[in-house]
Design a protein around this motif. Structure first.
Motif, PDB file in Angstrom:
ATOM      1  N   ALA B  58       0.818  -1.304   0.103  1.00  0.00           N
ATOM      2  CA  ALA B  58       0.084  -0.101   0.137  1.00  0.00           C
ATOM      3  C   ALA B  58       0.880   1.435  -0.049  1.00  0.00           C
ATOM      4  N   PHE B  65       3.156  10.055  -8.136  1.00  0.00           N
ATOM      5  CA  PHE B  65       1.780   9.235  -8.349  1.00  0.00           C
ATOM      6  C   PHE B  65       0.668  10.099  -8.225  1.00  0.00           C
ATOM      7  N   ILE B  66      -0.445   9.874  -9.166  1.00  0.00           N
ATOM      8  CA  ILE B  66      -1.560  10.663  -9.240  1.00  0.00           C
ATOM      9  C   ILE B  66      -2.671   9.508  -9.015  1.00  0.00           C
ATOM     10  N   LEU B  67      -3.454  10.280  -8.091  1.00  0.00           N
ATOM     11  CA  LEU B  67      -4.748   9.320  -7.595  1.00  0.00           C
ATOM     12  C   LEU B  67      -5.737   9.130  -8.736  1.00  0.00           C
ATOM     13  N   PRO B  68      -6.113   7.887  -8.644  1.00  0.00           N
ATOM     14  CA  PRO B  68      -7.064   7.782  -9.731  1.00  0.00           C
ATOM     15  C   PRO B  68      -8.605   8.173  -9.799  1.00  0.00           C
ATOM     16  N   ASP B  69      -9.343   8.113 -10.532  1.00  0.00           N
ATOM     17  CA  ASP B  69     -10.800   8.461 -10.361  1.00  0.00           C
ATOM     18  C   ASP B  69     -11.500   7.388  -9.939  1.00  0.00           C
ATOM     19  N   LEU B  70     -12.294   7.475  -8.901  1.00  0.00           N
ATOM     20  CA  LEU B  70     -13.199   6.206  -8.560  1.00  0.00           C
ATOM     21  C   LEU B  70     -14.409   6.575  -8.990  1.00  0.00           C
ATOM     22  N   ASN B  71     -14.874   7.757  -9.415  1.00  0.00           N
ATOM     23  CA  ASN B  71     -16.298   7.931  -9.688  1.00  0.00           C
ATOM     24  C   ASN B  71     -17.212   7.795  -8.576  1.00  0.00           C
ATOM     25  N   LEU B  72     -16.833   8.005  -7.430  1.00  0.00           N
ATOM     26  CA  LEU B  72     -17.653   7.900  -6.420  1.00  0.00           C
ATOM     27  C   LEU B  72     -17.993   9.112  -5.658  1.00  0.00           C
ATOM     28  N   VAL B  74     -19.132  11.454  -2.856  1.00  0.00           N
ATOM     29  CA  VAL B  74     -19.403  11.370  -1.360  1.00  0.00           C
ATOM     30  C   VAL B  74     -20.414  12.282  -0.831  1.00  0.00           C
ATOM     31  N   LYS B  76     -21.732  14.708   1.810  1.00  0.00           N
ATOM     32  CA  LYS B  76     -21.286  15.305   2.902  1.00  0.00           C
ATOM     33  C   LYS B  76     -22.413  15.772   3.925  1.00  0.00           C
TER      34      LYS B  76
END
Lengths: 156, 76
Positions: B58, B65-72, B74, B76
């Motif tokens: 992990a 490093f680039i964070l991926p898109d989860l298309n989630l 959120v 709030k």
């Protein structure tokens, strides 16, 4: 205060973001001070070591994709972080993003637990066998969505 | 390594606060009961290894490093 991060250079954080991992992460036992930071992309957060800028993890709220996630928490488990009630704690899962592509997974067997009140944290280990170290986030999110849809249809 | 022979229901004491009981022996499987203070962590060895390996996997390796898109989305 300004801290050095793995991927974002210098970042300003406040004291409330600092978490003291009492025993470190397994395999990284010597690192205790971390900053919990918003990431550039929801729903991820960064968990950045303050002692070594190269040590950074991505974490996620496990309930987002596993609404049925539960921790078998007893008083003994919460003792190291001095939590008195389950409502005192925040739960995160460490995320693994394989550099070569492949499924983005979350570790639900070794969650990160943080006591909101004193900012002490620990990595718990779930011994019940129901949760493992590689839950495919997107696949399980889709499953949770279709289960929710089924529930709705069932009620209609 | 210290090797001790025990029968079902017999115990082993480690220091004065850890007690290990052989609960049941059935074919290839042994059920073991452990009584220890809360500060003593008890794990199945393979679970401990799996967590350690996953933590290493992990760890973010690349500075770019680039964070991926989860298309989630959120709430709030």
């Amino acid at each position: 205060m300004e801290i050095k991060t793995k991927t974002m250079g210098l970042v300003n954080i406040n004291d409330e973001q600092i978490v003291n991992l009492v025993d470190g992460f397994y395999g990284f036992e010597n690192f205790h001070k971390f900053a919990l930071m918003d990431s550039e992309k929801e729903p991820f957060f960064w968990f950045q070591s303050l002692e070594d800028e190269n040590l950074a993890f991505i974490i996620i709220d496990p309930f987002l994709f596993r609404p049925d996630y539960e921790l078998d928490i007893d008083d003994n488990l919460l003792k190291p972080i001095e939590a008195e009630a389950p409502t005192d704690i925040l739960v995160f899962a460490l995320v693994t993003i394989p550099p070569s592509g492949g499924a983005i997974t979350a570790n639900l067997q070794g969650p990160l637990i943080i006591n909101k009140k004193n900012k002490k944290g620990m990595q718990a280990i779930m011994n019940d066998g129901k949760w493992n170290t590689k839950h495919d986030i997107i696949a399980e999110m889709n499953k949770a969505k279709s289960n929710a849809a089924k529930d709705l249809n069932g009620r209609a | 390594m210290l090797v001790l022979s025990r029968k079902p229901q017999e115990k082993i004491l480690i220091s004065d606060d850890i007690e290990i009981t052989i609960v049941e022996v059935k074919g290839e499987q042994v059920k073991i009961g452990i009584t220890a203070p809360a500060s003593v962590k008890v794990f199945r060895e393979e679970v401990y290894q799996a967590i350690q390996n996953e933590n290493k996997a992990a760890l973010v390796k690349d500075k770019k490093f680039i964070l991926p898109d989860l298309n989630l989305t959120v709430k709030k």
